[in-house]
Design an enzyme around this catalytic site. Structure first.
Site, short mmCIF file in Angstrom:
data_model
loop_
_atom_site.label_atom_id
_atom_site.label_comp_id
_atom_site.label_asym_id
_atom_site.label_seq_id
_atom_site.Cartn_x
_atom_site.Cartn_y
_atom_site.Cartn_z
N GLU A 1 -3.06 -0.55 8.09
CA GLU A 1 -2.01 0.11 8.78
C GLU A 1 -1.47 -1.02 10.51
O GLU A 1 -2.97 -0.48 10.80
CB GLU A 1 -1.45 1.55 9.02
CG GLU A 1 -1.32 2.54 7.65
CD GLU A 1 -1.49 3.84 8.38
OE1 GLU A 1 -0.94 4.05 9.26
OE2 GLU A 1 -1.09 4.52 7.32
N TYR B 1 -3.30 1.80 16.51
CA TYR B 1 -1.74 2.15 17.37
C TYR B 1 -2.33 1.40 18.18
O TYR B 1 -0.76 1.07 19.38
CB TYR B 1 -0.89 2.94 16.83
CG TYR B 1 -0.26 2.57 15.56
CD1 TYR B 1 0.73 2.44 14.45
CD2 TYR B 1 -1.68 3.78 14.31
CE1 TYR B 1 1.51 3.24 13.53
CE2 TYR B 1 -0.94 3.22 12.93
CZ TYR B 1 0.27 3.53 13.05
OH TYR B 1 0.73 3.32 11.36
N ASN C 1 -6.75 1.53 10.30
CA ASN C 1 -5.76 1.83 11.18
C ASN C 1 -5.69 1.53 12.10
O ASN C 1 -6.21 2.21 12.72
CB ASN C 1 -4.90 3.47 10.00
CG ASN C 1 -4.02 3.31 9.00
OD1 ASN C 1 -4.98 2.02 8.61
ND2 ASN C 1 -3.59 4.44 8.60
N ARG D 1 1.01 -0.77 -0.23
CA ARG D 1 0.19 0.29 0.01
C ARG D 1 0.68 1.31 0.06
O ARG D 1 1.67 1.59 1.24
CB ARG D 1 -0.59 -0.43 1.22
CG ARG D 1 -1.52 0.98 1.54
CD ARG D 1 -2.78 1.25 3.14
NE ARG D 1 -2.88 2.26 2.99
CZ ARG D 1 -3.01 2.99 4.19
NH1 ARG D 1 -2.37 3.35 4.61
NH2 ARG D 1 -3.69 4.78 3.71
N HIS E 1 -2.98 10.93 1.44
CA HIS E 1 -1.66 10.81 2.28
C HIS E 1 -1.66 12.13 3.56
O HIS E 1 -0.34 11.94 3.15
CB HIS E 1 -1.28 9.49 2.51
CG HIS E 1 -0.63 8.86 3.84
ND1 HIS E 1 -0.92 7.76 3.66
CD2 HIS E 1 -0.76 9.56 4.81
CE1 HIS E 1 -1.28 7.19 5.32
NE2 HIS E 1 -0.20 8.19 6.51
N GLU F 1 -7.01 8.47 7.36
CA GLU F 1 -7.21 9.05 8.29
C GLU F 1 -7.77 10.65 8.29
O GLU F 1 -6.98 10.79 8.94
CB GLU F 1 -5.66 9.31 9.06
CG GLU F 1 -5.70 7.42 9.36
CD GLU F 1 -4.84 8.02 10.23
OE1 GLU F 1 -3.65 8.49 10.69
OE2 GLU F 1 -3.74 6.13 10.47
C1 BGC Z 1 0.20 7.50 9.14
C2 BGC Z 1 1.21 6.76 8.97
C3 BGC Z 1 2.14 7.31 10.32
C4 BGC Z 1 1.86 5.96 11.45
C5 BGC Z 1 2.47 6.43 12.85
C6 BGC Z 1 -0.80 6.67 10.91
O1 BGC Z 1 -1.54 7.59 12.01
O2 BGC Z 1 -1.67 6.43 8.19
O3 BGC Z 1 1.31 8.15 8.23
O4 BGC Z 1 3.23 7.45 9.89
O5 BGC Z 1 -0.34 6.42 11.70
O6 BGC Z 1 2.74 7.38 13.39
#
Ligand code: BGC
Length: 447
Positions: A352, A296, A294, A77, A121, A166
């Site tokens: 992501e 994290y 996405n 991607r 992006h 995002e």
């Molecule tokens: C974004 C990326 C970023 C990643 C890590 C995501 O929110 O799409 O561009 O590098 O997080 O922080």
């Protein structure tokens, strides 16, 4: 450890974005984007760093594709830079810019890697920002023209399209918090930008359908797994508010549910109306083929009557990553379970997921990023569990292929499974790359 097998046909890949890796910011007639402008202003990005060179991927894309193939990636991607193909945001096409993406796509296909293209992006052409950017309704129209150009030129080979990456982040950090371009702190600008970004998504989907292009299209949203800090009714309702402001505002319209009442009310009370015109919500709600997720981390939520939004993040209880948020292995599975249920089980691609782990090469030159490896193991075990429970997840893209320009953090945060030596541009696969490669080969993970 138990071996968790993923379903046959599940795809494994990695993700990147144009401004974070390409460099060549003023080559081959590329136009400037708001990130060029912002990064060149003193004090905006840590250490004054910019994406002028980044990973120099524009010149090294062949080697990078080779690297992806050596890891066994099945899909990749990347995002196209709007200003590289349309230097002024609309009008004259920069054929050299289009040719770059065309070559990249060919290279990927020759290596058996399926391309997935994100149209936006965050690097809005500066020329469009000068006309108001996302605060201007016309930007949605310009985005539809740009999307049509990309479908037209790459649509014979690219069959997976992501409209926006995002919106939560580029809209809110850019217009409400100010830490990203255009660096505004305005409720009015934010309300307009939310709606125009969603409109842009809707128009890009519409143009895709009308053009009869092959393949699939969807949006990628930023997510956090929101969890009540305790089981009090107050914490539960604060968590629902967090979901309104962080999740439903960008998912709701796509699934025909509109913007959450709490969000509309918050902005209205601050004199900022959403500039919704007749037909807009139907346009935004056009069916998509998949949801890009996405994720994290998580956030523990507690009520906060002092703040307008009515909630805040409670004290973290898990170890923190260098980004300041928790290392929360269960958050991916938890969020996927939640989102799958909330929107009636859409097809999901994890567009992501990844870990910031700044481990540098050891004395022998190897990079033992064990925090990343262990956290990825946890994320994937959680994802596997959510799939067992019925979530329809078909692909997983790790962020990121290689260390790159981490926006306002510059090069200080490393997310790659491949180490980038920014002085020499050497790429050195880390321990996580071997872990990921092995996992792809076995289509499963020991967890
Ligand atoms: C974004 C990326 C970023 C990643 C890590 C995501 O929110 O799409 O561009 O590098 O997080 O922080």
């Amino acid at each position: 450890m138990t071996f968790l097998q993923f379903p046959e046909g599940f795809q494994w890949g990695a993700a990147t974005a144009s401004y974070q890796i390409e460099g060549a910011f003023d080559e081959d007639d590329r136009g400037l984007s708001i990130w060029d402008t912002f990064a060149h202003q003193p004090g905006r990005v840590q250490n004054g760093e910019t994406g002028d060179v980044a990973c120099d991927h524009y010149h090294r894309y062949k080697d990078d594709v080779e690297l992806m193939a050596s890891l066994g990636l099945q899909t990749y991607r990347f995002s196209s830079s709007w200003a590289r193909v349309l230097p002024f945001g609309s009008g004259a096409v920069n054929e050299k810019g289009v040719a770059f993406y065309s070559r990249l796509v060919d290279e990927l296909l020759e290596h058996g890697i399926q391309p997935a293209v994100t149209l936006f992006h965050w690097d809005l052409p500066q020329a469009l920002q000068d006309l108001g950017g996302w605060m201007n309704r016309d930007t949605a129209e310009r985005f539809a023209e740009y999307a049509a150009l990309m479908y037209e030129r790459l649509g014979d080979r690219v069959t997976r399209w992501i409209t926006l990456n995002e919106p939560l982040v580029f809209v809110e950090f850019g217009h409400r918090a100010g830490g990203m371009p255009p660096g505004l702190r305005s409720h009015d600008a934010t309300a307009k930008a939310i709606h125009h970004a969603m409109l842009a998504h809707g128009r890009a989907v519409q143009v895709f359908r009308q053009g009869g292009y092959q393949g699939e299209i969807g949006i990628t949203n930023a997510n956090t797994s929101y969890e009540p800090a305790d089981d009090s009714p107050e914490a539960l309702s604060a968590t629902e508010l967090a979901r309104d402001f962080g999740t439903r505002v960008y998912h709701g319209p796509v699934y025909g549910r509109g913007y959450p009442a709490s969000v509309l009310k918050y902005y209205a009370e601050r004199g900022a109306g959403f500039p919704i015109q007749a037909g807009d919500m139907e346009l935004i709600a056009q069916p998509t083929d998949f949801l890009g997720v996405n994720l994290y981390s998580r956030a523990r939520i507690e009520p906060d009557d002092g703040r307008g939004v009515g909630y805040r993040n409670a004290r973290p209880t898990l170890p923190l990553l260098p980004m300041g948020y928790e290392a929360a292995p269960d958050s991916l599975g938890d969020f996927v379970r939640w989102v799958s249920k909330e929107y009636d089980r859409p097809k999901i691609y994890i567009t992501e997921n990844g870990v910031c782990d700044n481990t540098e090469p050891g004395p022998d030159g190897t990079i033992d990023d064990h925090v990343r490896v262990e956290l990825l193991r946890g994320f994937l075990a959680g994802l596997h569990g959510a799939m067992q429970d019925g979530a329809d997840v078909r692909a997983y893209y790790q962020w990121s292929l290689m260390d790159n320009f981490e926006w306002a953090f510059g090069y200080s945060k490393r997310f790659g499974m491949v180490y980038t030596d920014f002085a020499t541009q050497a790429r050195i696969p880390k321990r996580s790359a071997a872990f990921f490669s092995d996992l792809i080969a076995r289509n499963g993970v020991d967890a």
